[in-house]
Design a protein around this motif. Structure first.
Motif: not given
Length: 177
Positions: A103-109, A31-34, A118-119, A37-44
């Motif tokens: 996971l919180g750094d989808p743009d890799g900067d 449940l937590m993983t799902g 927060v999400s 992952l839903e909050a991290a939709d922009a991550s690779d």
């Protein structure tokens, strides 16, 4: 164990019990993983795979180390005395800290913006007011960002039984919403 660490343990147990049935089991981690992952939709895909693996390892480690009676669930009594043991959980926590912070750094900067932080933390189950207090305690820059390294270190500190006065203590502080 310091009082602050004991409070962190109680909060972590309540969060890991994602389905609210009073024990931690593999379904809770699914449940937590799902949610994360839903909050991290922009991550690779690589970052998503890493957090899936980190959650899986977290559950496997807990089940192996703490399920004293082998019933497939972990009670608060099984969880409380052992989860902050760096020798038993250090590598698992390190893997989780690295995976979640990346996971919180989808743009890799190497920077994490407050909205995604927060999400992700909300998806885990933390209270929003406490999440903002934590982010502020990490000392964001003028553009309201923290570094990946800062967050990873903060996660590791959160699980240290001898730590007090750390940013992560903001997550257990009572706050008005």
């Amino acid at each position: 164990m310091r009082d602050e660490a004991a409070k962190r343990v109680e909060l972590v147990f309540s969060l890991f019990d994602a389905n609210g049935n009073g024990v931690i089991d593999s379904d809770d981690f699914d449940l937590m993983t799902g949610r994360v992952l839903e909050a991290a939709d922009a991550s690779d895909d690589g970052a998503k795979a890493a957090i899936r693996a980190a959650f899986r390892r977290y559950w496997t480690t807990l089940a192996t180390e703490l399920d004293a009676n082998g019933d497939g669930v972990i009670t608060v009594d099984e969880f409380r005395p052992f989860v902050l043991d760096p020798e038993r959980f250090g590598p698992t926590i390190a893997e989780f800290a690295e995976a979640l912070s990346v996971l919180g750094d989808p743009d890799g900067d190497s920077l994490i913006e407050r909205p995604l932080f927060v999400s992700l933390m909300t998806a885990i189950g933390f209270e929003e007011a406490n999440i903002h207090a934590l982010f502020d305690a990490f000392g964001p820059d003028a553009e309201d960002r923290i570094t990946v390294a800062t967050w990873a270190a903060g996660i590791k500190d959160y699980y240290a039984p001898d730590m007090a006065g750390i940013p992560g203590d903001q997550l257990v502080a009572a706050r008005a919403v």
